[in-house]
Enzyme design. Structure first.
Site, PDB file in Angstrom:
ATOM      1  N   PHE A 141     -16.904  26.164  60.720  1.00 44.61           N
ATOM      2  CA  PHE A 141     -15.502  26.940  60.465  1.00 44.61           C
ATOM      3  C   PHE A 141     -14.414  26.149  61.644  1.00 44.61           C
ATOM      4  O   PHE A 141     -13.056  25.909  61.319  1.00 44.61           O
ATOM      5  CB  PHE A 141     -15.376  28.312  61.528  1.00 44.61           C
ATOM      6  N   LYS A 142     -14.788  24.963  62.090  1.00 43.04           N
ATOM      7  CA  LYS A 142     -13.711  23.976  62.564  1.00 43.04           C
ATOM      8  C   LYS A 142     -12.719  23.693  61.406  1.00 43.04           C
ATOM      9  O   LYS A 142     -12.024  23.486  61.255  1.00 43.04           O
ATOM     10  CB  LYS A 142     -14.374  22.539  62.992  1.00 43.04           C
ATOM     11  N   ASP A 143     -13.180  23.352  60.355  1.00 40.52           N
ATOM     12  CA  ASP A 143     -12.481  22.989  59.012  1.00 40.52           C
ATOM     13  C   ASP A 143     -10.892  23.348  58.746  1.00 40.52           C
ATOM     14  O   ASP A 143      -9.801  23.227  58.915  1.00 40.52           O
ATOM     15  CB  ASP A 143     -13.152  22.675  57.937  1.00 40.52           C
ATOM     16  N   THR A 171     -16.877  19.914  65.467  1.00 43.80           N
ATOM     17  CA  THR A 171     -16.809  19.812  65.910  1.00 43.80           C
ATOM     18  C   THR A 171     -16.444  18.116  65.913  1.00 43.80           C
ATOM     19  O   THR A 171     -14.736  18.089  64.700  1.00 43.80           O
ATOM     20  CB  THR A 171     -16.104  19.656  67.501  1.00 43.80           C
TER      21      THR A 171
END
Length: 491
Positions: A128-130, A161
């Site tokens: 999800f960090k993308d 991250t």
């Protein structure tokens, strides 16, 4: 839109106003606090109706321009449309549409209880960090080009991250990345994603310690204002305000995709370690998004669950931080939690300074209102909609099995923590959206244990662990870290 530190006096914004572009490239404020807007912009029902059928990129523009009003809207639009494309977020499951960017999948809809998974892990590093980092990379490059400047990013990662930042920043003009990670405490896939990068602007440093040791060094360097200025140090950790704002977008997207009218409410369950992901949900709720509950899901490192159950915020020492099968949440000092505490104490920067001084000197604080406690603000938590729960290894393994058996999909270990806790809090008539944090392939060791077979890998990741790796092993020593940065920045 002006910004103020969580530790600033009430008049600080008037005396030293900061705009979005002023704080974009940095992390901590000079006083050691985190930046927040002086007031949260509000969203109207008319706007929600208008946004309901927008593309993800166009929705991102509408939200970003409320926080970044010093960047021309045309430039924000160009950056958003460059970032949020089906080509970038292409690693979708069968039946999902890459053009949706964060597609929803209804897992269960029975007895009036609807359980939904929001896919946030379709980007280049499968995490999800993308969602925020790809935008951050483009924002950084845009801003540095305007300033004809250089930026040296110094960050810490517990797993995702780092790779998201490095893939977003690799090859970017004027940017170098120095990324700390806890030595031998990430999954083999996560380690390979980072350490196999050979780009000359990427520096991976494996720290002999846990994630909190890495995070403490990032804060120590950020608090050395002379060193930070001389070496042009910025951050991409979730303390960076722009990254939090980018994450606000998918809460709006999830809500709008799961509902048909603004009278409906939804709840979100969010696997949480550093509090950045769910902090974005808190901000969306403060903006007026109809969120009922925000559920914090932790693993065995349950400092956040303890606070939301008891009002006691008790950080753990390195020796008390467990290495778990959901390693990106192996965090016992949640950096973004300070942003929520600022709202909890009604914007009293002096009070925030006092409380986080106690974190440094006494290891935490107690807002339960019990005799001898530090205060009684815990009674105000309910109005912000927070609840919590936790999961352990056996429970996440069982959840992975259950989800595979019941719904026919394979989830990662962190998302398993989220689904386990979501089921404990789901209520009839209020859809529960669980935020997916990563694809299962990143944590194959546990998937193999749970299902007896390997997780499916997207194309291009088949043999990533066999690639040559380039990294430095260093002790948790701030002086040595500064020397390494200084020797490699060219400044």
């Amino acid at each position: 839109m002006q910004y103020v530190s969580t530790r600033a006096d009430a008049s600080a914004a008037a005396h030293s106003p900061q705009q979005f572009s002023d704080i974009l490239l940095g992390g901590l404020a000079p006083d050691g606090g985190l930046y927040l807007p002086v007031e949260y912009p509000q969203v109207t029902g008319e706007e929600l109706n208008k946004w309901r059928y927008m593309s993800y990129a166009d929705l991102a523009v509408e939200i970003l321009k409320k926080f970044a009003d010093d960047i021309p809207e045309a430039d924000l639009r160009a950056l958003a449309h460059k970032t949020y494309t089906a080509d970038v977020y292409r690693n979708v499951r069968e039946g999902e549409n890459a053009a949706d960017i964060t597609p929803l999948r209804v897992l269960d809809d029975s007895d009036g209880k609807k359980l939904i998974l929001q896919s946030l892990s379709n980007g280049p590093t499968l995490a999800f960090k993308d969602m925020a980092m790809q935008l951050l990379g483009n924002l950084f490059e845009y801003t540095l080009a305007k300033q004809d400047a250089q930026l040296n990013i110094f960050g810490a990662t517990s797993g995702d991250t780092g790779s998201a930042a490095e893939y977003a920043m690799r090859g970017k003009k004027g940017i170098k990345v120095f990324m700390l990670s806890p030595h031998k405490k990430m999954s083999a896939f996560q380690t390979a994603q980072m350490f196999s990068l050979q780009d000359p602007n990427i520096f991976n440093i494996a720290v002999e310690g846990v994630f909190d040791d890495c995070q403490d060094m990032v804060k120590a360097v950020s608090n050395d204002l002379e060193f930070k200025a001389r070496h042009r140090i910025g951050t991409v950790n979730s303390i960076n305000w722009a990254r939090v704002v980018a994450q606000v977008v998918y809460y709006f997207r999830g809500y709008l995709a799961a509902t048909k009218s603004n009278e409906q409410k939804v709840s979100f369950t969010v696997p949480s370690g550093n509090f950045g992901n769910i902090c974005a949900g808190h901000i969306a709720r403060q903006m007026g998004l109809p969120i009922d509950k925000l559920i914090v899901a932790t693993n065995e490192n349950d400092v956040l669950d303890e606070f939301f159950r008891t009002g006691v915020y008790r950080v753990r020492k390195s020796a008390e931080t467990y290495h778990t099968s959901s390693p990106s949440m192996d965090i016992s000092k949640a950096s973004n939690f300070e942003r929520f505490v600022f709202d909890l104490v009604q914007g009293d920067g002096k009070r925030v300074r006092e409380l986080f001084k106690k974190v440094e000197t006494e290891g935490g604080f107690d807002l339960s209102g019990a005799p001898g406690s530090d205060g009684d603000e815990f009674k105000l938590v309910e109005k912000f909609g927070f609840k919590s729960g936790k999961s352990n290894h056996d429970e996440r393994v069982q959840t992975i099995r259950d989800v595979a058996d019941d719904y026919g999909i394979v989830i990662d270990t962190h998302t398993a923590d989220g689904i386990k806790v979501a089921k404990e809090h789901i209520e009839p008539g209020v859809p529960m959206i669980v935020l997916e944090t990563a694809l299962a392939a990143k944590f194959n060791e546990t998937i193999l244990e749970a299902l007896g077979q390997d997780a499916e890998r997207p194309a291009g990741f088949e043999n990533i662990e066999t690639l040559p790796q380039r990294f430095e092993v260093m002790p948790a020593d701030v002086a040595k870290m500064k020397a390494f940065i200084a020797a490699n920045t060219g400044l």
